[in-house]
Motif scaffolding. Structure first.
Motif, short mmCIF file in Angstrom:
data_model
loop_
_atom_site.label_atom_id
_atom_site.label_comp_id
_atom_site.label_asym_id
_atom_site.label_seq_id
_atom_site.Cartn_x
_atom_site.Cartn_y
_atom_site.Cartn_z
N ALA A 91 0.93 -1.59 -0.17
CA ALA A 91 0.29 -0.03 0.33
C ALA A 91 0.78 1.14 0.14
O ALA A 91 1.50 1.33 0.39
CB ALA A 91 -0.92 0.07 0.93
N VAL A 92 1.37 2.34 -0.76
CA VAL A 92 1.57 2.79 -1.49
C VAL A 92 0.94 5.23 -1.06
O VAL A 92 -0.06 4.90 -2.34
CB VAL A 92 1.62 3.33 -2.11
N PRO A 93 1.16 5.20 0.05
CA PRO A 93 0.59 7.24 0.36
C PRO A 93 1.57 7.53 -1.05
O PRO A 93 2.43 7.40 -1.32
CB PRO A 93 0.85 7.28 1.55
N ARG A 94 0.79 9.23 -1.19
CA ARG A 94 1.85 9.95 -1.53
C ARG A 94 2.86 10.23 -1.07
O ARG A 94 2.56 10.43 -0.23
CB ARG A 94 0.39 11.27 -1.66
N PRO A 95 3.96 10.24 -1.92
CA PRO A 95 4.99 10.91 -0.95
C PRO A 95 5.09 12.25 -0.57
O PRO A 95 4.01 12.67 -1.04
CB PRO A 95 6.39 11.19 -1.96
N GLY A 96 5.24 11.95 0.47
CA GLY A 96 5.04 13.22 1.72
C GLY A 96 3.64 13.57 2.18
O GLY A 96 3.50 14.98 2.68
N SER A 97 2.85 12.44 2.20
CA SER A 97 1.59 12.84 2.00
C SER A 97 1.27 12.92 3.72
O SER A 97 2.45 11.81 4.10
CB SER A 97 0.97 11.97 1.87
N ARG A 123 -1.43 -3.33 9.44
CA ARG A 123 -0.12 -2.27 9.11
C ARG A 123 -0.51 -1.17 9.33
O ARG A 123 -1.99 -0.47 8.41
CB ARG A 123 0.46 -2.35 7.81
N SER A 124 -0.10 -0.06 10.14
CA SER A 124 -0.98 1.54 9.60
C SER A 124 0.17 2.21 9.13
O SER A 124 1.41 2.11 8.74
CB SER A 124 -0.95 1.95 11.56
N PHE A 125 -0.50 3.09 8.67
CA PHE A 125 0.19 4.64 7.79
C PHE A 125 0.72 5.49 8.98
O PHE A 125 1.34 5.59 9.35
CB PHE A 125 -1.01 5.18 7.25
N ALA A 126 -0.02 5.48 10.49
CA ALA A 126 0.08 6.33 10.98
C ALA A 126 1.79 6.17 11.31
O ALA A 126 2.11 5.42 12.01
CB ALA A 126 -0.83 6.02 11.84
N SER A 127 2.82 8.15 11.31
CA SER A 127 3.85 7.61 12.34
C SER A 127 4.22 9.21 11.99
O SER A 127 3.72 9.99 11.33
CB SER A 127 5.13 7.07 10.27
N TYR A 132 5.21 5.83 4.65
CA TYR A 132 5.90 5.17 3.83
C TYR A 132 4.92 4.14 2.87
O TYR A 132 4.08 3.57 3.81
CB TYR A 132 6.87 4.42 4.91
N PRO A 133 5.93 3.25 1.84
CA PRO A 133 4.86 2.21 1.94
C PRO A 133 4.66 1.28 2.61
O PRO A 133 6.08 1.14 3.46
CB PRO A 133 6.20 1.86 0.67
N GLU A 239 11.90 10.20 0.50
CA GLU A 239 11.78 8.86 -0.27
C GLU A 239 11.89 7.63 0.58
O GLU A 239 12.29 7.54 1.52
CB GLU A 239 13.14 9.08 -1.61
N THR A 240 11.31 6.64 0.53
CA THR A 240 12.06 5.08 0.16
C THR A 240 12.69 4.46 -0.43
O THR A 240 12.84 4.30 -1.36
CB THR A 240 10.76 4.56 0.87
#
Length: 419
Positions: A91-97, A123-127, A132-133, A239-240
């Motif tokens: 799962a890939v959020p937009r870079p910098g989102s 898996r959580s997007f929260a950071s 990150y992907p 970036e990743t």
């Protein structure tokens, strides 16, 4: 046709949006966007856990889709009664989102009769440092004792996205892949067993000497291959970068990423601004490690249990290290970090035969500094590097019918993982 095999012509609109997004990011000279596998086929998963789900063929086939907040998408996979199966999603959020606190991805594999093959993987997007992907799989593991999910038939892979409140509500890109492998007990049987946990200290000091230059990939498919040793790369904020390292049965992986050596500008203090993640050959989650950054040199380290262990009661890291093969390091820099020319990163990678933990924390072989943060693993085997055990028998998968099945409840409490 129920359980149709997806083709390149399916959901071309989705493919166009994803391709345009990637090209646009690169043209704008911003952080490089995640790049799915070359030739991946666009597909649209069935809405919810029912409906006419497209059937995913086995590796090397790959697929792309997208998912909006609160949506559930499902896909079929045809499994026999012999091979283990690992169905993954990136799962890939937009870079910098910025992502919502309750946003993330759940994955689940359901047998033809609706039985869940293992628990829901969250898996959580929260950071605090950035989005990150993220990747994980749901698995059907064939064991010597059989089990409810050992039968042949059409299984359902379910992906659900969480609540985006407070964050980016745009659809996120998905990359889907299905890999078949030998029954788990055939791997475990090839390794001797030993009681106790495993040392998290490298067998010798970290690699030194002149670092070789490397340019990390933008995804799993184009991950840069690196051997044990010292490497140097530059990563732009947001970036990743992806790297792959061979870890054979009975071996442990140790990696240090030193960020910002020689950086001239200190910049703001970014909590969680640095990340090193690890996924296994099936793209299953192993661990994430994060660190804060203010322009000064900072190091993020990880150490794993031995590969091809039986999982046992060693926790999530032990489950993730259950396969031998190529492991994927991901190195990320938060978009909040200052660094127009990118942040220099020195990678020090070691792979060594597993060594039991000792009371002093030194382990057999001694040397090196202590690396913390790895969970002890139950019995697993030690094997020499030359005694390699590879996953064989990848096979194409035919078509079949999909069943209407229900999805387990979504967890509303997203957890921040030291991940």
């Amino acid at each position: 046709m129920r359980g149709r095999l997806v083709g390149a012509a399916t959901a071309m609109g989705v493919a166009g949006v994803l391709a345009a997004g990637t090209a646009g990011a690169q043209a704008a000279e911003g952080p490089a966007a995640y790049r799915p596998a070359a030739g991946a086929s666009p597909v649209r998963g069935a809405a919810g856990a029912g409906g006419d789900a497209p059937v995913l063929a086995a590796d090397p086939a790959a697929y792309t889709d997208s998912i909006a907040p609160g949506e559930t998408r499902s896909y079929g996979v045809e499994l026999d009664d012999r091979a283990s199966a690992y169905v993954s999603v990136v799962a890939v959020p937009r870079p910098g989102s910025r992502m919502g606190l309750r946003d993330g991805i759940d994955v689940l594999l359901l047998a033809p009769d609706g039985t869940a093959c293992g628990g829901v993987r969250h898996r959580s997007f929260a950071s605090t440092g950035g989005a990150y992907p993220l990747a994980d799989y749901a698995e059907r593991v064939v064991k010597a004792s059989g089990g409810a999910c050992a039968k042949a038939g059409t299984y359902r892979f379910v992906v659900r996205r969480g609540d985006a409140t407070g964050g980016d509500a745009a659809p996120v890109q998905l990359e889907l892949k299905y890999t078949a492998g030998p029954p788990r007990h055939t791997i475990a049987a090839a390794l001797p067993t030993a009681p106790g946990g495993w040392s998290s200290q490298p067998p010798s000091p970290r690699p030194t000497g002149r670092a070789r230059g490397v340019h990390g990939g933008t995804g799993f498919d184009d991950a840069a291959e690196i051997a044990p040793g010292a490497w140097q790369d530059t990563i732009r904020p947001g970036e990743t970068r992806f790297y792959r390292v061979r870890v054979d049965a009975g071996e442990q992986l140790f990696a240090d990423a030193e960020f910002g050596a020689g950086a001239a500008d200190r910049g703001p203090y970014v909590v969680g601004g640095l990340r090193v993640g690890l996924n296994n050959p099936g793209r299953g989650y192993v661990m994430n490690r994060t660190g804060s950054y203010q322009g000064r040199p900072a190091t993020v380290s990880l150490a794993t249990p031995p590969a091809a262990n039986d999982g046992g009661d060693g926790g999530e890291a032990a489950r993730g290290m259950s396969l031998p093969g190529w492991y994927y390091l991901q190195v990320s820099v938060s978009p909040k970090v200052r660094g127009d020319g990118g942040v220099p990163v020195a990678l020090a990678v070691s792979v060594a035969g597993a060594r039991p933990a000792v009371a002093t924390g030194g382990g057999a072989g001694g040397g090196g500094r202590q690396v913390t943060g790895v969970e002890p693993v139950a019995a697993a085997g030690a094997a020499r590097r030359g005694e390699r055990l590879r996953i064989l028998g990848y096979a194409g998968i035919g078509t079949g019918s999909a069943l209407l099945i229900g999805l387990g409840a979504w967890s509303l409490a997203a957890r921040r993982r030291d991940e």
